[in-house]
Design a protein around this motif. Structure first.
Motif, PDB file in Angstrom:
ATOM      1  N   LEU A 110       0.831  -1.205   0.000  1.00 62.14           N
ATOM      2  CA  LEU A 110       0.000   0.000   0.000  1.00 62.14           C
ATOM      3  C   LEU A 110       0.861   1.248   0.000  1.00 62.14           C
ATOM      4  O   LEU A 110       1.776   1.382   0.820  1.00 62.14           O
ATOM      5  N   ARG A 148      -0.136   1.231 -10.059  1.00 56.42           N
ATOM      6  CA  ARG A 148       0.766   0.294  -9.387  1.00 56.42           C
ATOM      7  C   ARG A 148       1.962   1.016  -8.785  1.00 56.42           C
ATOM      8  O   ARG A 148       3.089   0.554  -8.859  1.00 56.42           O
ATOM      9  N   THR A 189       1.051  -2.279  -4.768  1.00 53.40           N
ATOM     10  CA  THR A 189      -0.106  -2.997  -5.300  1.00 53.40           C
ATOM     11  C   THR A 189      -1.353  -2.143  -5.270  1.00 53.40           C
ATOM     12  O   THR A 189      -2.171  -2.176  -6.189  1.00 53.40           O
ATOM     13  N   VAL A 190      -1.540  -1.367  -4.205  1.00 52.22           N
ATOM     14  CA  VAL A 190      -2.700  -0.483  -4.072  1.00 52.22           C
ATOM     15  C   VAL A 190      -2.212   0.917  -3.747  1.00 52.22           C
ATOM     16  O   VAL A 190      -1.280   1.098  -2.958  1.00 52.22           O
ATOM     17  N   ARG A 217     -13.388   4.645  -6.066  1.00 50.99           N
ATOM     18  CA  ARG A 217     -12.398   3.861  -6.819  1.00 50.99           C
ATOM     19  C   ARG A 217     -12.270   4.442  -8.208  1.00 50.99           C
ATOM     20  O   ARG A 217     -13.248   4.556  -8.953  1.00 50.99           O
ATOM     21  N   VAL A 255      -8.830  -1.686   1.113  1.00 52.97           N
ATOM     22  CA  VAL A 255      -7.518  -2.057   0.566  1.00 52.97           C
ATOM     23  C   VAL A 255      -7.339  -3.568   0.608  1.00 52.97           C
ATOM     24  O   VAL A 255      -6.882  -4.186  -0.375  1.00 52.97           O
ATOM     25  N   GLU A 257      -9.152  -5.078  -2.193  1.00 54.90           N
ATOM     26  CA  GLU A 257      -8.455  -4.908  -3.465  1.00 54.90           C
ATOM     27  C   GLU A 257      -7.302  -5.911  -3.593  1.00 54.90           C
ATOM     28  O   GLU A 257      -7.067  -6.481  -4.664  1.00 54.90           O
TER      29      GLU A 257
END
Length: 561
Positions: free
Chosen positions: A39, A222, A240-241, A380, A407, A410
């Protein structure tokens, strides 16, 4: 400005979690870009810091960045209140009042050094928009929605009872009032505490680290391209998030993901002024309905000072340049003088002022600025970035919990199965809040020879972490010297906030860490050169940089006047 390398939570060589006793430092660009994160949180205000803390405590590899200092935006320009929102009852928003009352109770428990119970007095005069009967019903409902677990229950007073509590209030037309309880906080230091808690659980945190672009891979966000504002170096952080928690800058960051993204925000300006408390003589926080437009505002005690606010006006000002206007100052002064007729406040009485932008969700119903919902929303984006907009300081922790739940969802969608720990931010104390009873720490400070007023100042700012400052004094007794002739802060604090709280500029120290800007008549200018000198020893500044940083602070003070 060169920075000396240090080992700390942001510089662990093998990627493992930092030990609890590690020295706290801003993560370097090399460290941030060395490995991918689960994150990336963009925005180091209270919402972003709260999200980073929650995520790190649940076991996610977390990075938090902000292009300025932590909390330098709206989060250090608030009304410094943790409150249920009595006025939201008028709007019928019982759910928000219930949530805020619960969060107030939580923050009083996990940060007792930064969040303090505060008695409010709401006087009522003949002809006021809110009559006494309606106020009485409101404070009953207010305590009910707090499940009768507020600090104390409210009490209704007649005219004489109100004047006994606050004799400087306008007597003419006074019919009575209500005394109820909310809480006051050190907003800037609450941000720092959350960021440091995130660090303690393995997050990498860097202020003065700007996200200049998103890394889009296969149409998905990303990570981000970062620029170190202090050194000018650039690098790529993969994550990743990505979460956008930039408050009034949210639409700007959303357009890094989608240049055609429509604006979501309605920005309103909240301005405050701070004056000597003896001019108002208020013992309580005073809830007022402005004689100018009937809007609810406050006169709030802050040590030897009182601050008055807030305005709530729509604005097109950039969040980078927002300042209180002459009209804002006049509005606040006139509103306060109407309640305290013997104060005769003028602009000459204003020691300092501040303004911040509330990032409220835009609504199409033409509602006035003070009527716009303080609810938050998670959006989002087209490339998967999660933006959190709206909300209020009081509910930042529950907002963060909701965002981290999203998160995790996701991450699961992308095939990552994290054994996430449950959220524990509702009972885990923030740094400095580990003990409610600070009497032992008070005695330690007195035994060192510190004045009582300096000890109280240290405990209110650092809680149990005042012990670390005492250790600095034991190493060198000269660190007990005051920073400013009119303030209880001492030199050891500069070392503490530079080593452990990521202060990187003089304004970080004097505005957000120690608050001399707001609490001295010269806005801390008398301390600026000494602060720069002490910081320079820690950060490896040469004499020219020390001078530049001193001058930079003077320019910052002038720009805020």
């Amino acid at each position: 400005m060169p920075e000396q390398p240090h080992a700390g939570p942001g510089d662990v060589q093998d990627g493992s979690r930092a030990p609890t006793g590690a020295v706290w430092h801003r993560a370097s660009l090399d460290r941030l870009t060395a490995e991918s994160a689960d994150l990336l949180v963009i925005g180091g205000g209270i919402t972003g810091a709260g999200i980073a803390r929650d995520a790190a405590m649940r076991g996610l590899r977390t990075v938090l960045v902000d292009r300025g200092d932590l909390g330098a935006g709206t989060s250090s320009h608030s009304s410094r209140l943790i409150h249920g929102g009595l006025r939201y009852l008028e709007q019928g928003n019982l759910r928000l009042v219930f949530e805020a009352s619960r969060e107030r109770r939580t923050l009083l428990a996990i940060a007792p050094h930064l969040v303090h119970p505060l008695p409010f007095l709401f006087p009522v005069h003949r002809g006021d928009r809110v009559p006494l009967w309606k106020l009485a019903a409101g404070v009953w409902l207010y305590d009910l929605l707090a499940l009768f677990r507020n600090v104390r229950w409210h009490r209704i007073h007649g005219k004489r009872g109100v004047l006994r509590l606050e004799p400087m209030l306008r007597e003419k037309g006074l019919v009575g009032g209500a005394r109820y309880w909310d809480a006051q906080c050190d907003d800037a230091r609450l941000v720092i505490a959350n960021a440091r808690s995130a660090q303690a659980h393995g997050a990498l945190v860097a202020n003065y680290m700007e996200a200049t672009a998103l890394e889009l891979s296969g149409g998905a966000a990303r990570g981000a391209k970062l620029r170190d504002v202090l050194s000018g170096e650039t690098g790529l952080l993969r994550a990743t998030v990505v979460v956008n928690a930039t408050g009034p800058w949210s639409d700007r960051i959303r357009r890094l993901e989608d240049p055609s993204a429509p604006p979501l925000l309605r920005l309103t300006k909240g301005a405050h002024i701070i004056v000597p408390r003896r001019r108002l003589g208020n013992h309580h926080a005073i809830t007022m309905t402005s004689a100018i437009d009937g809007r609810v505002m406050f006169a709030l005690p802050w040590g030897a000072f009182s601050y008055i606010g807030t305005t709530d006006t729509d604005t097109g000002e950039s969040p980078d340049e927002v300042r209180p206007s002459p009209d804002d100052l006049l509005y606040l002064l006139r509103s306060a003088n109407a309640y305290f007729p013997n104060a005769h406040l003028t602009e000459d009485d204003v020691i300092a002022s501040w303004a911040g932008l509330r990032a409220l969700l835009a609504e199409g119903d033409g509602a006035g600025a003070s009527q716009v919902s303080r609810e938050h929303q998670i959006i989002r984006g087209r490339a998967g970035m999660l933006s959190i907009v709206g909300g209020k300081l009081t509910t930042y922790r529950s907002m963060a919990e909701e965002m981290v739940d999203r998160v995790l969802g996701e991450l699961r969608k992308q095939g990552q199965r994290h054994r996430a720990l449950p959220c524990t931010t509702n009972h885990a104390p923030l740094p400095g809040g580990e003990a409610r009873d600070l009497n032992p720490f008070q005695q330690q400070g007195l035994d060192l020879g510190l004045s009582e007023v300096s000890v109280r100042h240290l405990l209110r700012h650092y809680g149990t972490e005042a012990a670390a400052i005492y250790n600095l004094i034991r190493e060198d007794r000269e660190r007990m010297r005051p920073l400013h002739p009119d303030h209880p802060a001492i030199e050891a604090e500069v070392l503490q906030v530079t080593r452990r709280e990521m202060a990187r500029r003089v304004e970080d120290v004097l505005i957000r860490r120690i608050h001399l800007f707001y609490e001295t008549a010269d806005q801390g200018l008398a301390a600026a050169s000494r602060v720069a000198e002490l910081m320079g020893r820690e950060l490896g500044w040469d004499p020219a940089t020390v001078e530049q940083e001193t001058a930079r602070y003077a320019e910052s003070v002038n720009s805020k006047q």
